[in-house]
Design a protein around this motif. Structure first.
Motif, PDB file in Angstrom:
ATOM      1  N   ALA A 100       0.860  -1.181   0.000  1.00 51.20           N
ATOM      2  CA  ALA A 100       0.000   0.000   0.000  1.00 51.20           C
ATOM      3  C   ALA A 100       0.889   1.220   0.000  1.00 51.20           C
ATOM      4  CB  ALA A 100      -0.891   0.000   1.233  1.00 51.20           C
ATOM      5  N   VAL A 120      -3.470  14.191  -2.299  1.00 45.69           N
ATOM      6  CA  VAL A 120      -3.530  13.030  -1.420  1.00 45.69           C
ATOM      7  C   VAL A 120      -3.805  11.844  -2.309  1.00 45.69           C
ATOM      8  CG1 VAL A 120      -4.703  11.918   0.491  1.00 45.69           C
ATOM      9  CG2 VAL A 120      -4.517  14.399   0.426  1.00 45.69           C
ATOM     10  N   PHE A 163      -3.745   7.480  -2.519  1.00 44.87           N
ATOM     11  CA  PHE A 163      -3.580   6.208  -1.844  1.00 44.87           C
ATOM     12  C   PHE A 163      -3.672   5.117  -2.886  1.00 44.87           C
ATOM     13  CE2 PHE A 163      -5.407   2.452   0.120  1.00 44.87           C
ATOM     14  CZ  PHE A 163      -4.446   2.205   1.081  1.00 44.87           C
ATOM     15  N   LEU A 219      -2.910   0.750  -3.808  1.00 43.27           N
ATOM     16  CA  LEU A 219      -2.545  -0.610  -3.417  1.00 43.27           C
ATOM     17  C   LEU A 219      -1.943  -1.271  -4.635  1.00 43.27           C
ATOM     18  CD1 LEU A 219      -5.823  -1.631  -1.622  1.00 43.27           C
ATOM     19  CD2 LEU A 219      -3.581  -1.390  -0.539  1.00 43.27           C
ATOM     20  N   ALA A 225      -4.093  -0.120  -7.864  1.00 41.23           N
ATOM     21  CA  ALA A 225      -5.350   0.608  -7.885  1.00 41.23           C
ATOM     22  C   ALA A 225      -5.289   1.654  -6.805  1.00 41.23           C
ATOM     23  CB  ALA A 225      -6.520  -0.325  -7.647  1.00 41.23           C
ATOM     24  N   GLY A 226      -5.965   2.749  -7.008  1.00 42.42           N
ATOM     25  CA  GLY A 226      -5.867   3.778  -5.997  1.00 42.42           C
ATOM     26  C   GLY A 226      -6.878   4.880  -6.154  1.00 42.42           C
ATOM     27  N   TYR A 227      -6.713   5.804  -5.250  1.00 43.10           N
ATOM     28  CA  TYR A 227      -7.602   6.944  -5.183  1.00 43.10           C
ATOM     29  C   TYR A 227      -6.731   8.187  -5.084  1.00 43.10           C
ATOM     30  CZ  TYR A 227     -10.439  10.510  -3.001  1.00 43.10           C
ATOM     31  OH  TYR A 227     -11.054  11.698  -2.728  1.00 43.10           O
ATOM     32  N   TYR A 244      -6.857  12.617  -4.787  1.00 40.12           N
ATOM     33  CA  TYR A 244      -7.585  13.884  -4.697  1.00 40.12           C
ATOM     34  C   TYR A 244      -6.565  14.998  -4.804  1.00 40.12           C
ATOM     35  CZ  TYR A 244     -10.225  17.780  -2.796  1.00 40.12           C
ATOM     36  OH  TYR A 244     -10.823  18.997  -2.623  1.00 40.12           O
ATOM     37  N   LYS A 294     -10.782  21.400  -8.300  1.00 42.94           N
ATOM     38  CA  LYS A 294     -10.552  20.149  -7.598  1.00 42.94           C
ATOM     39  C   LYS A 294     -10.690  18.974  -8.560  1.00 42.94           C
ATOM     40  CE  LYS A 294     -13.473  22.182  -4.938  1.00 42.94           C
ATOM     41  NZ  LYS A 294     -14.477  22.588  -3.959  1.00 42.94           N
ATOM     42  N   LEU A 295      -9.935  17.971  -8.276  1.00 44.06           N
ATOM     43  CA  LEU A 295      -9.974  16.780  -9.118  1.00 44.06           C
ATOM     44  C   LEU A 295      -9.926  15.569  -8.198  1.00 44.06           C
ATOM     45  CD1 LEU A 295      -9.804  16.158 -12.210  1.00 44.06           C
ATOM     46  CD2 LEU A 295      -7.365  15.862 -11.875  1.00 44.06           C
ATOM     47  N   GLN A 296     -10.895  14.690  -8.362  1.00 41.78           N
ATOM     48  CA  GLN A 296     -10.966  13.505  -7.519  1.00 41.78           C
ATOM     49  C   GLN A 296     -10.992  12.285  -8.433  1.00 41.78           C
ATOM     50  OE1 GLN A 296     -13.316  12.630  -3.527  1.00 41.78           O
ATOM     51  NE2 GLN A 296     -14.636  13.250  -5.190  1.00 41.78           N
ATOM     52  N   GLY A 302     -10.268   7.880  -9.186  1.00 38.18           N
ATOM     53  CA  GLY A 302      -9.946   6.502  -8.859  1.00 38.18           C
ATOM     54  C   GLY A 302      -9.246   5.904 -10.072  1.00 38.18           C
ATOM     55  N   GLY A 307     -13.224  13.025 -11.529  1.00 38.28           N
ATOM     56  CA  GLY A 307     -14.298  13.987 -11.292  1.00 38.28           C
ATOM     57  C   GLY A 307     -13.671  15.354 -11.139  1.00 38.28           C
ATOM     58  N   SER A 308     -14.216  16.353 -11.835  1.00 40.22           N
ATOM     59  CA  SER A 308     -13.586  17.669 -11.817  1.00 40.22           C
ATOM     60  C   SER A 308     -14.589  18.745 -11.451  1.00 40.22           C
ATOM     61  CB  SER A 308     -13.001  17.965 -13.196  1.00 40.22           C
ATOM     62  OG  SER A 308     -12.685  19.323 -13.307  1.00 40.22           O
TER      63      SER A 308
END
Lengths: 545, 1044
Positions: free
Chosen positions: B448, B494, B496, B498, B513-515, B517, B619-621, B623, B645-646
């Motif tokens: 991770a 940020v 994260f 795996l 795979a991750g996330y 922001y 902002k950009l989020q 996966g 997502g923007s």
């Protein structure tokens, strides 16, 4: 989401020993918690940090946040639109016999944008045709937003917005013959509907009529940079005077002409009157003729024609040596046809050009009105901006700066070709912030014209004006005399195209007009800009383009 | 299928359980340096068991005698070692010299060129370009096929255009996404904009110039969508990874230093005073009065504004890898002088990278940090300078008989001497980029990773034109004008992820795979002042103090009068709108209060002041996931997906999904392939990537704001009111690029000849365009996705040949060539672009965006010479079948090593494109000399009349083909004794831009005048327009690198 998927994969792939699995999951959960913590704080909503965001979704309108501030911005924009020498000004003046912008060697070629206006060969992609369309339509929309009852504007805000909409729509209707209209509710993807010329005309009259009671009744004086009852009446008079052009009937109706007379009478009742001292009008001093001015700099109108070596202390870089008039327009004035110095028998409005005997600090050596012949100017300025002396000027290559009456053509000119025209004078500063848009003498002549078109005589009214301007009285005033008089009184004041169209003379021949365009009545309207046609399929191109 | 996989799993797991174990230890070292290699994979062949070496290269593993260890480490040749009866196995690893084994960063992981499925490239520090390097892109210029890197000018710190496989977007930034040590950077500038104080604007400097090239280990490039899609909405133009140097070795101090001398590589052949052809007689030839133009001096103004510039840079670093802590710390200082007076760049950087392992190496925490300050000084040169031109324009056109006295009255023209004396522009940017990662091994094969990234900067630009400036635009003369611009950028990341590796069935599965922001905040103040009555000659510092002092005073008073936050302020003697004069005003804009408040302005040393604040946050989020599956190291599959997502889009289109898939077949691993092929690999991939750069903040909602504020030429201030700045449009969405690619990698003759051939086809749709709004609307323009396509199609060939490979002599030749065809399709309108500037050229443009044409297609008058009167024979403006985009792009390098000596040369070339010589159009015409402005000597014999118009014409459109010897370097590794002061000492000399072969008549065909966005026609970017571009230097550098 991602987490759940990973739990499954992890589970699926690691079914070796239960204990180790548990151990791993403990570690895993700590990370999972951290991730949940991180993600929970993340929203993708836009922040209201830079501007105020209307919270509704597209298509609904809840009013502007501050109607008064928006009205301010509308009049800021209108002032900006009227300040420039290009765009609206050029479309009304350079397209006529009053002005042209000859290409001088490499100067003022500008991709032919000035030449096509004067030659009547403009196309739907002409930049000014697009800019004016955008500029004034934009103000129509902003005004509509303020007028909308959901904006809760004060009576004054709404009345001012109605005047702004009427004025802007008048320009679009007058120049393009059709007016697109968008409700404040409409989302960005809604194609605006299109008003016919008559529908737009009716809307202009309605806006002005409903604005009138809530506009101030100020007479001549300060504060005329915002609409008053007199400004609304002036625009009403303009609309009625041109009604027969807009509705296509071709002949003025007595009722419309009576409306013109009544509107001008109302302006007169507010205290406006003709004032002597023609070139004193074009200063920021209070006078009885200025009905509506904008706080725009006048520098464009001063410097666009003057030569590079004609300077003032606030512009030691000198003029831009562009705009000139045609000799045939200059010849409309009485006086010596070849020179325009003091004592050449000219009337006041033709102005005069200083020479060695009278070039001084009150004129900086620069003339008023029509500049022809040898030009004088200051040799320089001291630290206080006072001219150090005067001299007969040369052009940049070193030839005497003699403005000629005749031009070789639209291209191939030298620096000296063409008569220059100025109304605002550099001695008053380029930044005085006082550019006249509606002037009483125009109203006076409109009333005279209405009387003439009703079958009466305009002679007395015209001669009243001429007397004040020091011009000889006319024996009688026919339509063509009235058009000429309007030219002499109102040159480079934005109205020449409108006047020529109304008198059926916009299609006549003049120097350097393209032969193919002479007599082409389709030129009485500008084309719908090609970009506008693309953006709104409801628009149909005007005939002939 | 699931059943099958499960049963295979059990078999595999069974294998682990059954193994008969004893412990073997050992140490893996670098064959070159003898130092331990950490992180080397030591696996047992045919099982999933394995370990990695610790910080000094040691490992310990349970094995049985009959097993074989497989030692792999990226960048080194894999070794297989049977255990037999040994209990200690030390292995010395040799670097893999094959190009295909080069490590490449692919985003959330790394691989080698050999194992990559997509079109990727890597350039490591040993192959970097040398000499004076302003920004990291220049390090890899010409090294990679399909990557076109162009400096927009010769100015220190100037912007760099990087195009990977053509130009996709019409109005967006077409630069790729830059990722520095895992942190994706925002594409925006960090240097504050420059106010127009008389010469228009410039698209500002390079956002990457905060990195010291000495700190960069390698640069990797993802060229196709299948590899780049892991970065989804930001990957449409490819991805470039910059990896900085980490701690290694047992502790070494390294010092590098260089000094460079630069001069203008070229100048115009202008008319002279003492040497013919003579300026004064030319004035006479064109109808002027020579005596009136003779001021008695003799100056070549080009020599006055340019100089021989001496630059130097130093970098000191200490690097160490150890159990306790591995780290590298460096400090760099660079002072680059521009070859034009009053221009230069100073860069001070500090870097600290560290990593440390915890919990038996299960947890690895790494820190990468940069602290930098860049000071830029700019000469009065503007990409959108008005008709009089800028410093260079005036140097070309100035009368050579003028004196150098700055106060000389030129009568309306700009004087170079006056400009140099009366203009200063200084920008400084402080930037911090920090990135902290925690890498945790949860279980065997499962890891991770948490990344926290911070990118914060503060930029300030102050531009001043003094009251003694003559003929500057914007009412400067007699008054002075100053601009103060500030921008604060705060981007946070940020992330994260795996990752999971598993032998699965016949192959190996590798997943991540991750996330993520990321937030992007930009706020600042744009302020200007007019009327500096206290100015005394030459005192720029006093002028700056007056300006900044006045702004600070008013800022405080405005905040007070606004009772908190406000948008705008101003003060001056001539406030328009019927407001109180001699006052100050503040425009308050909050949801509670919208009002113009007035306050009494104190006596200030500046007559008029305005300021306008902005504050954007995007902002950009996201996966993301990627799976690689390789079977027998022959068949490689990759699948990726990213969901972004923007906050730049409304509810309907807020989320974009960007998938990709790729397959590679390493045919050379097949038994039936002849040994002739050391490597033969076929790749294909398809993917979808996005772009949202062309869209600014908040263009999908109805927003209100106070209008633009400025000070007029006479010091007057129009107090703005409010208006809508955007209409609601919930259907705005990403620009989308899909790309299909096909490639072959090969190596033959014992890896001595290797290379790759690629084909690609890209389609960009849903183009974000700022189109004419259907009027009436609050704005003339509106952002909309336009249903048109930009197609880029092309191929690339890269070859490397080790002609001589011996103990003492190595000689290699490498080259690359790429061809790209660009075309816009299904586009209904025609949008003019490419403003041409100069006297008589207002409203002139040279390009039109139209269906069936490449981007940046020229639309000019055909030119058929001059008639008998010297007037141009001309036609309508029309497309002439020429574009500013190069069709061919190539690089060619030679590298020779003989003993301790090394020699390299690098050539770059671009072909098939055309340059509009706006400089010639604006300045070098008969009309110019007829007006007493200097011109090039060819004007006298061109047959043009002095009264001829110089409209936009094919006459000024020239082929931009060129070949440049970009870089030649010679180096010598001074032999050092093993006990001496130095571990290693290298001295070198380098020459940049040694020669240029081109038919272009301007100074340099590699140009792109680039005004700020607001000064672009229809806000469309320009390419290929040469308007008084900053002269490119020829630079000679000597330097040394020493390791202690």
């Amino acid at each position: 989401m991602v987490l759940i998927k990973f739990n499954r994969i992890y589970n699926f792939l690691n079914n070796t020993s239960m204990t180790s699995q548990l151990k791993y999951f403990k570690r895993f959960d700590v990370l999972a918690l951290a991730l949940v913590f991180v993600t929970s704080s993340c929203s993708l909503d836009i922040d209201e940090s830079d501007s105020l965001i209307t919270p509704e979704s597209s298509g609904s309108f809840t009013g502007v946040e501050d109607p008064e501030a928006q009205v301010n911005e509308i009049f800021n924009a209108i002032r900006g639109n009227l300040e420039a020498q290009d765009n609206y000004f050029a479309m009304q003046e350079v397209s006529t016999d009053e002005l042209l912008v000859p290409t001088r060697g490499t100067d003022w070629g500008d991709n032919g944008i000035w030449r096509t206006l004067h030659a009547h060969t403009w196309t739907p992609s002409h930049a000014y045709v697009l800019n004016v369309w955008n500029q004034f339509n934009q103000e129509i929309f902003r005004a509509s937003e303020v007028i909308d009852s959901r904006s809760n504007g004060s009576a004054t805000d709404v009345a001012q917005a109605r005047f702004a909409r009427a004025y802007s729509m008048f320009i679009i209707m007058d120049n393009y013959g059709q007016v697109p209209f968008r409700e404040p509710d409409a989302a960005a993807d809604v194609n605006p509907s299109v008003l016919t010329r008559t529908e737009a005309y009716n809307m202009i009259i309605a806006d002005l009529t409903s604005a009138l009671p809530d506009l101030p009744a100020s007479g001549p004086g300060v504060g005329a940079d915002r609409p008053t009852k007199a400004s609304a009446n002036f625009l009403l008079a303009k609309a009625y005077l041109n009604a027969h052009v807009y509705n296509g009937s071709g002949a003025a109706s007595a009722a419309d002409m009576q409306e013109v007379v009544d509107a001008v009478d109302a302006i007169e009742d507010d205290g406006f009157a003709l004032q002597a001292g023609y070139f004193d009008l074009f200063t920021d001093a209070i006078d009885t003729e200025t009905i509506w001015f904008v706080t725009a700099s006048t520098g464009n109108n001063i410097w666009n024609g003057l030569h590079y070596n004609q300077t003032s202390s606030d512009n030691e870089g000198g003029g831009w040596n562009g705009f000139t008039t045609l000799s045939e327009f200059y010849d409309l004035f009485e006086g010596d046809p070849s020179t325009n110095n003091v004592g050449d028998g000219q009337e006041e409005r033709r102005g005069w050009v200083p020479d060695g005997s009278n070039a001084d600090a009150t004129n900086l050596g620069i003339g008023f009105g029509f500049l022809v012949g040898q030009q004088w100017g200051s040799t320089g300025y001291d630290d206080d901006g006072v001219p150090t002396g005067f001299e007969a000027l040369n052009d940049r290559p070193g030839n005497p700066l003699v403005f000629t009456k005749e031009l070789p053509g639209l291209v191939g000119n030298n620096e000296r070709n063409g008569i220059r025209v100025i109304k605002y004078h550099p001695v008053n500063g380029a930044f005085a912030g006082h550019k006249i848009i509606f002037r009483y003498s125009d109203a006076h002549l409109m009333r005279a014209e209405a009387m003439l078109r009703m079958g009466g005589s305009a002679t007395a009214e015209v001669n009243e004006l001429r007397a004040i301007r020091g011009a000889n009285a006319l024996g009688g005033v026919a339509e063509s005399d009235l058009l000429d008089e309007r030219g002499r009184e109102l040159y480079i004041e934005y109205w020449r195209r409108n006047d020529l169209v109304r008198f059926g003379q916009f299609t006549k021949n003049w120097s350097f007009k393209d032969g193919g365009s002479v007599g082409d009545v389709n030129r009485n309207l500008y084309p719908i800009p090609s970009n506008a046609l693309l953006s709104n399929p409801n628009l149909v191109q005007n005939e002939g383009y | 299928m699931k059943q099958l996989l499960l049963s295979m799993l059990f078999v595999l797991i069974g294998g682990i359980v059954l193994a008969q174990n004893r412990t073997v230890t050992g140490r893996i070292t670098d064959d070159d340096s003898g130092e331990g290699l950490p992180g080397v994979s030591v696996a047992i062949k045919g099982t999933t068991s394995g370990t990695v070496t610790d910080i000094d290269g040691s490992f310990s593993i349970s094995v049985s005698d009959d097993q074989t260890l497989v030692i792999t480490y990226v960048g080194f040749t894999t070794q297989e070692i049977p255990v037999q009866s040994r209990s200690v196995i030390d292995v010395s690893m040799a670097p893999d010299i094959s190009e295909l084994s080069e490590v490449v960063i692919v985003g959330y992981g790394q691989t080698t060129i050999r194992d990559a499925t997509g079109a990727v490239a890597a350039v490591s520090s040993k192959d970097f370009n040398g000499g004076v390097i302003s920004s990291p892109e220049q390090l890899i210029q010409g090294k990679t096929a399909g990557v076109q890197i162009t400096s927009t000018s010769g100015a220190p710190g100037a912007g760099v255009q990087l195009r990977i496989r053509g130009t996709n977007s019409v109005r967006s930034n077409n630069n790729p996404l830059f990722v520095v040590d895992g942190v994706p950077l925002a594409g925006d500038e960090t240097t504050a904009a420059t106010s127009n104080v008389g010469f228009g604007t410039n698209g500002s400097s390079n956002p990457l110039n905060f990195l010291d090239p000495n700190d960069i280990e390698s640069v990797s490039i993802l060229k196709d969508a299948s590899s780049a899609a892991i970065y989804g909405s930001r990957a449409a133009n490819g991805v470039v990874f910059i990896t900085t140097k980490k701690g290694k070795g047992s502790g070494s101090l390294e010092f590098s230093s260089s000094t460079s001398i630069s001069r203008a590589a070229n100048k115009y052949d202008l008319l002279g005073v003492s040497e013919g052809p003579y300026f004064l007689s030319a004035v006479g030839q064109f109808g002027g009065e020579p005596a009136a133009q003779d001021f008695g001096y003799d100056n070549d103004w080009q020599d006055v504004v340019t100089r021989t510039a001496v630059s130097h840079k130093q970098n000191l670093s200490y690097s160490k890898a150890a159990e306790a802590l591995s780290y590298r710390a460096s400090f760099g200082y660079e002072n680059q002088k521009g070859i034009i007076e009053n221009s230069g760049m100073e860069r001070i950087t500090g870097r600290f990278n560290a990593n440390k392992s915890f919990l038996n190496d299960d947890l690895n925490i790494a820190l990468q940090s940069t602290l930098s300050r860049v000071n830029l000084e700019s000469a009065p040169i503007g990409g959108s300078a008005g008709f009089r031109g800028d410093l260079l324009g005036s140097a070309y056109s100035a009368n050579p008989t003028w004196p150098r006295d700055p106060n000389f009255d030129t009568g309306g023209q700009l004087s170079p001497a006056n400009m140099l004396a009366n203009f200063r522009s200084n920008a400084n940017t402080n930037r911090v980029l920090v990135n902290l990662t925690a890498d945790y091994t949860i279980a065997e094969g499962l890891g991770a990773k948490l990344t926290l990234g911070l990118d914060k900067s503060k930029g300030e630009t102050i531009a001043l034109s003094t009251p003694e400036a003559r003929n500057f635009d914007r009412g400067t003369q007699g008054n002075g004008r100053g601009g103060f611009n500030e921008i604060n950028v705060d981007n946070n990341l940020v992330e994260f992820s795996l990752n999971y590796t598993k032998e699965l069935g016949p192959g190996k599965l590798d997943m991540v795979a991750g996330y993520s922001y990321q937030s992007f905040s930009r706020d600042g103040l744009n302020a200007e002042g007019w009327g500096f009555s206290n100015y005394t000659s030459g005192d720029f510092e006093g002028m700056e103090n007056d300006l900044v002092g006045a702004i600070e005073t008013l800022d405080g008073l405005a905040a007070n009068a606004a009772n908190g936050f406000y948008q705008q302020f101003g003060a001056g003697g001539d406030l328009r709108n019927g407001a109180e004069t001699s006052g100050g005003f503040v425009n308050v804009l909050t949801s509670e209060n919208i009002a113009t408040n007035f306050f009494a302005a104190p006596g200030l040393n500046v007559s008029s002041i305005t300021g306008d604040r902005f504050d954007f946050k995007d902002k950009l989020q996201s996966g993301f996931a990627r799976a690689n599956y390789s079977i027998s190291e022959k068949y490689l599959f990759t699948g990726t997906v990213r969901v972004d997502g923007s906050s730049r889009f409304g509810e309907n289109e807020r989320t974009g999904v960007f998938p990709s898939g790729a397959f590679a077949w390493i045919a050379s691993e097949e038994g039936f392939m002849p040994d002739f092929f050391n490597t033969l690999k076929f790749r294909t991939g398809y993917g979808k990537v996005g772009n949202q750069d062309g869209l600014g903040f908040g263009n999908f909602v109805r927003r209100e704001r106070y209008g633009a504020i400025s000070i007029g030429d006479g010091g007057e201030i129009n107090i703005p009111g409010t208006s809508s700045v955007a209409l609601a449009n919930n259907d705005l969405k990403w620009e989308e690029t899909t790309q299909f690619s096909l490639g072959v990698d090969f190596a033959v003759f014992d890896d001595r000849l290797s290379g790759s051939v690629d084909y690609y086809r890209k389609e960009t749709t849903d183009l974000i365009l700022k189109l004419n709004a259907a009027q009436p609307a609050p704005n003339p323009f509106i952002f909309r996705n336009f249903d048109a396509t930009v197609e880029n199609q092309g191929w690339e060939v890269a070859l490397n040949f080790d002609a001589i490979r011996s103990d003492n002599v190595n000689f290699s030749i490498s080259g690359n060539v790429s061809r790209n065809k660009n075309e816009i399709q299904d586009f209904g309108g025609q949008i003019p672009a490419g403003t041409i500037r100069g006297q008589g050229l207002s409203q002139a443009f040279s390009q039109i965006l139209a269906e069936g044409q490449p981007l940046f297609s020229y639309f000019v008058r055909e030119f058929a010479g001059f008639d008998a009167e010297g007037q141009p024979i001309r036609d309508n403006q029309t497309f002439v079948g020429k574009s500013a985009l190069p069709v061919w792009n190539s690089g060619f390098s030679l590298n020779l090593n003989v003993g301790d000596w090394d020699l390299s040369a690098y050539f770059a070339g671009q072909f098939g494109h055309y340059i509009y010589n706006n400089t010639k159009n604006a300045f070098f015409t008969a009309g110019a000399i007829a007006n007493g402005r200097n011109v090039t000597t060819d004007v006298l014999t061109s047959g043009e009349s002095g009264t001829a118009e110089a409209a936009v014409s094919e006459r000024f459109l020239e082929s931009g083909d060129f070949v440049r010897l970009q870089n030649v370097a010679i180096g010598y590794n001074v032999p050092v004794s093993s006990g001496g002061v130095f571990n290693r000492l290298r001295v070198y000399a380098n020459a940049q831009n040694l020669f240029l072969i081109t038919d272009y008549s301007g100074l340099d065909p590699e140009v792109s005048s680039s005004p700020a966005q607001g000064d672009l026609l229809n806000e469309l970017p320009t390419a290929g327009i040469d308007y008084t571009s900053y002269v490119r230097p020829r630079t000679f550098t000597i330097g040394l690198n020493a390791t202690f």
